[in-house]
Motif scaffolding. Sequence first.
Motif, PDB file in Angstrom:
ATOM      1  N   MET A 310      37.675 -11.938  37.676  1.00  0.00           N
ATOM      2  CA  MET A 310      37.163 -12.018  36.311  1.00  0.00           C
ATOM      3  C   MET A 310      35.639 -12.127  36.259  1.00  0.00           C
ATOM      4  N   ARG A 311      34.980 -12.048  37.403  1.00  0.00           N
ATOM      5  CA  ARG A 311      33.532 -12.208  37.410  1.00  0.00           C
ATOM      6  C   ARG A 311      32.868 -11.158  36.535  1.00  0.00           C
ATOM      7  N   ILE A 312      32.015 -11.613  35.635  1.00  0.00           N
ATOM      8  CA  ILE A 312      31.385 -10.714  34.676  1.00  0.00           C
ATOM      9  C   ILE A 312      30.456  -9.725  35.371  1.00  0.00           C
ATOM     10  N   GLU A 313      29.918 -10.122  36.526  1.00  0.00           N
ATOM     11  CA  GLU A 313      29.022  -9.220  37.245  1.00  0.00           C
ATOM     12  C   GLU A 313      29.693  -7.895  37.577  1.00  0.00           C
ATOM     13  N   ALA A 314      31.017  -7.922  37.738  1.00  0.00           N
ATOM     14  CA  ALA A 314      31.729  -6.730  38.192  1.00  0.00           C
ATOM     15  C   ALA A 314      32.142  -5.786  37.079  1.00  0.00           C
ATOM     16  N   HIS A 315      32.139  -6.255  35.815  1.00  0.00           N
ATOM     17  CA  HIS A 315      32.665  -5.362  34.780  1.00  0.00           C
ATOM     18  C   HIS A 315      31.925  -5.377  33.449  1.00  0.00           C
ATOM     19  N   ASN A 316      30.985  -6.303  33.259  1.00  0.00           N
ATOM     20  CA  ASN A 316      30.322  -6.351  31.950  1.00  0.00           C
ATOM     21  C   ASN A 316      29.000  -7.093  32.049  1.00  0.00           C
ATOM     22  N   SER A 317      28.066  -6.536  32.819  1.00  0.00           N
ATOM     23  CA  SER A 317      26.812  -7.261  33.030  1.00  0.00           C
ATOM     24  C   SER A 317      25.579  -6.379  32.866  1.00  0.00           C
ATOM     25  N   TYR A 318      25.732  -5.211  32.246  1.00  0.00           N
ATOM     26  CA  TYR A 318      24.616  -4.273  32.148  1.00  0.00           C
ATOM     27  C   TYR A 318      23.458  -4.844  31.336  1.00  0.00           C
ATOM     28  N   GLN A 319      22.261  -4.772  31.901  1.00  0.00           N
ATOM     29  CA  GLN A 319      21.037  -5.189  31.231  1.00  0.00           C
ATOM     30  C   GLN A 319      20.161  -3.949  31.032  1.00  0.00           C
ATOM     31  N   PRO A 320      20.041  -3.472  29.804  1.00  0.00           N
ATOM     32  CA  PRO A 320      19.304  -2.218  29.563  1.00  0.00           C
ATOM     33  C   PRO A 320      17.883  -2.269  30.111  1.00  0.00           C
ATOM     34  N   LEU A 321      17.437  -1.135  30.586  1.00  0.00           N
ATOM     35  CA  LEU A 321      16.091  -1.017  31.139  1.00  0.00           C
ATOM     36  C   LEU A 321      15.092  -0.796  30.007  1.00  0.00           C
ATOM     37  N   HIS A 322      13.984  -1.504  30.073  1.00  0.00           N
ATOM     38  CA  HIS A 322      12.903  -1.304  29.111  1.00  0.00           C
ATOM     39  C   HIS A 322      11.907  -0.317  29.720  1.00  0.00           C
ATOM     40  N   THR A 323      11.677   0.784  29.032  1.00  0.00           N
ATOM     41  CA  THR A 323      10.793   1.811  29.570  1.00  0.00           C
ATOM     42  C   THR A 323       9.640   2.079  28.616  1.00  0.00           C
ATOM     43  N   PRO A 324       8.470   2.370  29.167  1.00  0.00           N
ATOM     44  CA  PRO A 324       7.319   2.688  28.313  1.00  0.00           C
ATOM     45  C   PRO A 324       7.494   4.060  27.675  1.00  0.00           C
ATOM     46  N   ASN A 325       6.743   4.328  26.647  1.00  0.00           N
ATOM     47  CA  ASN A 325       6.764   5.630  25.978  1.00  0.00           C
ATOM     48  C   ASN A 325       6.178   6.678  26.919  1.00  0.00           C
ATOM     49  N   TRP A 326       7.004   7.619  27.324  1.00  0.00           N
ATOM     50  CA  TRP A 326       6.560   8.602  28.315  1.00  0.00           C
ATOM     51  C   TRP A 326       5.430   9.477  27.796  1.00  0.00           C
ATOM     52  N   ARG A 327       5.307   9.588  26.483  1.00  0.00           N
ATOM     53  CA  ARG A 327       4.268  10.451  25.927  1.00  0.00           C
ATOM     54  C   ARG A 327       2.864   9.974  26.289  1.00  0.00           C
ATOM     55  N   ARG A 328       2.737   8.692  26.562  1.00  0.00           N
ATOM     56  CA  ARG A 328       1.417   8.166  26.945  1.00  0.00           C
ATOM     57  C   ARG A 328       0.951   8.706  28.288  1.00  0.00           C
ATOM     58  N   PHE A 329       1.880   9.251  29.067  1.00  0.00           N
ATOM     59  CA  PHE A 329       1.536   9.750  30.392  1.00  0.00           C
ATOM     60  C   PHE A 329       1.417  11.271  30.421  1.00  0.00           C
ATOM     61  N   ALA A 330       1.631  11.919  29.274  1.00  0.00           N
ATOM     62  CA  ALA A 330       1.553  13.371  29.201  1.00  0.00           C
ATOM     63  C   ALA A 330       0.096  13.825  29.308  1.00  0.00           C
ATOM     64  N   LEU A 331      -0.107  14.964  29.927  1.00  0.00           N
ATOM     65  CA  LEU A 331      -1.448  15.517  30.059  1.00  0.00           C
ATOM     66  C   LEU A 331      -1.814  16.328  28.816  1.00  0.00           C
ATOM     67  N   LYS A 332      -3.088  16.426  28.577  1.00  0.00           N
ATOM     68  CA  LYS A 332      -3.580  17.250  27.492  1.00  0.00           C
ATOM     69  C   LYS A 332      -3.667  18.698  27.948  1.00  0.00           C
ATOM     70  N   PRO A 333      -3.608  19.651  27.026  1.00  0.00           N
ATOM     71  CA  PRO A 333      -3.715  21.067  27.409  1.00  0.00           C
ATOM     72  C   PRO A 333      -4.949  21.321  28.262  1.00  0.00           C
ATOM     73  N   GLY A 334      -4.742  22.010  29.378  1.00  0.00           N
ATOM     74  CA  GLY A 334      -5.840  22.320  30.290  1.00  0.00           C
ATOM     75  C   GLY A 334      -6.031  21.324  31.402  1.00  0.00           C
ATOM     76  N   GLU A 335      -5.427  20.141  31.300  1.00  0.00           N
ATOM     77  CA  GLU A 335      -5.553  19.132  32.350  1.00  0.00           C
ATOM     78  C   GLU A 335      -4.567  19.400  33.486  1.00  0.00           C
ATOM     79  N   GLU A 336      -4.909  18.955  34.666  1.00  0.00           N
ATOM     80  CA  GLU A 336      -4.030  19.063  35.825  1.00  0.00           C
ATOM     81  C   GLU A 336      -3.913  17.705  36.497  1.00  0.00           C
TER      82      GLU A 336
END
Length: 663
Positions: A310-336
Amino acid sequence: MILTLSFKLQNCLTLVYAHFNRIIKKTGLNALYVVGPGHGAPAILSCLWLEDSLGTFLPEYSRNYSGIQKLITRFSVPGGFPSHINAQTPGAIHEGGELGYALSVSFGAVMDNPDLVVACVIGDGEAETGPTATAWHAIKYIDPAESGAVIPILHVNGFKISERTIFGVMDNKEITALFTGYGYHVRIVDNIADIHNDLAASLDWALSQIKDIQQAARSGQPIVKPRWPMIVLRTPKGWTGPKKLRGEFVEGSFRSHQVPLPEAKTDPEELQMLQKWLESYGPKELFKRDGSPTDAIMKIVPEGDKRMGMRIEAHNSYQPLHTPNWRRFALKPGEEASCMKVIGQFLKEVVVENPKTFRIFSPDELVSNKLDAVFDVTGRNFQWDVASRGQGGRVIEILSEHTCQGMLQGYTLTGRTGLFPSYEAFLGIIHTMMVQYSKFCKMAEETSWRHPCGSLNYLETSTWTRQEHNGFSHQNPSFIGAVLNLKAKREFSVIVGIGVAMTFEVIAAAALLRKVMPALRVRVVNVTDLMILSPFGRHPHALTQDAFDSLFTADRHVHFNYHGYPIELRGLLGGRGTERISIEGYSEEGTTTSPFDMMLANHTSRYDVAIAAIRGGGHFNKRVAVDAHEVVSHIKHMAQKEREYIYKHGKDHDDTFAVPKFD
């Protein structure tokens, strides 16, 4: 009767389970049980029935005569429980099919779970596998200040199917010397005449050792290279079963493997032996008339969520991942920028936002793969290295893909999220592990009580397109096909580290075509999710036919420049009208050469893409058809001159991978 299959290990698995129940009942220990030996389900199912975890999740297996009758009669038959542990088994976080992974999964489960202890039983057959041989070293990556502990229990019964085991022919001194060198404090349990007291004392000792190690670390005075406890449990193979059958020894020999009385259904002598064998366990002393266990047994059975099933770790323990907004890492046109360096910056913030629920498991390639930005905010978690011990590092680097995969599975199934970056060519090493895991997840999806967990996240790096130093041995994109072959239920995230190379060549081809064949109109499509290509209904991401046609047209030629093997994509596109589709991809052509020469060798260069577009477009555009032969010949000449330059100078032109210009 449920004990008759592979009974050589069932009694030892129930023995260990019962002793952990005693400890849990007495101390409130938080424990999971991971079983490595194959076909170990009968023992675990019987324990789950006894503690009523089975009846809680599956009410038809109630803790009475009706429930135990169903458990026995539905075992290892169509529609019933299999002989190995799977996702239908409460408390399980490990698929008991392919051997070798129990130990690494256990260590992954205790990472960032400071109050959890995993009892992991490893059979002496499984202990011969390469993945297990490396997984013993996982203790060196456990920081006792932040993580729980694993008690490895090496079960030595001496035999496999028909041969002795390596550990079975090693004496106690040899086994102790081996595991002492690995960093363990070894205790042998082999007093068969007094096995309960021997095992009880040994488990109490192991837990006291763990407590000392953890308390020291959590008080700021960690023990350098602590000796973690492990137990070697020696019992005869087939212990407590039939001694002999027709003059041949069964107990203590390979003949006790799996079914020791194979003709009990039709042979009266074997049936009588089976009856005598089962009665030797004293069922009348263990069960009441209604089939429920006696009060004496129930006294050592834990209750509530302390039960290992019955251990919760085995069947119901998901902790959602917090992720930054990926758009902040996008390059501008012409950048490499290097795509891997950008991903490294992204992962750096993921680490910051998820300090206790995210880890990176890498086969010693993080820096070479340009992901080292994460080291700005974290470090490695190698406890035997003075430079990284006791610092809470989020990176596990061990040069074993199997161990990385096992740890990732254990970490993921107990609710957290991990990332596995690896050279593309070597992810194939864990192909079958990934498939086994996907089967576990498929079965988990079909249960009514297992909650979702995170995906397995792979980052393919150092792809076949960039092997100017390593050469042919490092050119193998087959892992993509292995994932594509899976039936979609729970999804895997496969991020191709330098997969942008194929798209870059397509864009370069479009720029080239504007110059040499301006009459040909070209639509460029970048596919980032392969599953959209499959026929609608086969995968949750698959496009409807109307949506597919809106991107790829309903009747024009389509050329795919694919990072993996072309046959994989052709199979995925089945049903989409493949007669108008051409595909190029990795075709096992390569050596130690430049990145662009690799493209040329595998017909994925901008020149090859442009030629395919012209030939396909000629069927619909007469102006293109008129000039096609001449222009294609010119493009082939350009490709040949490019190759001559590479072989003369040992490198690509400096501007080969400059941003294409559409003048």
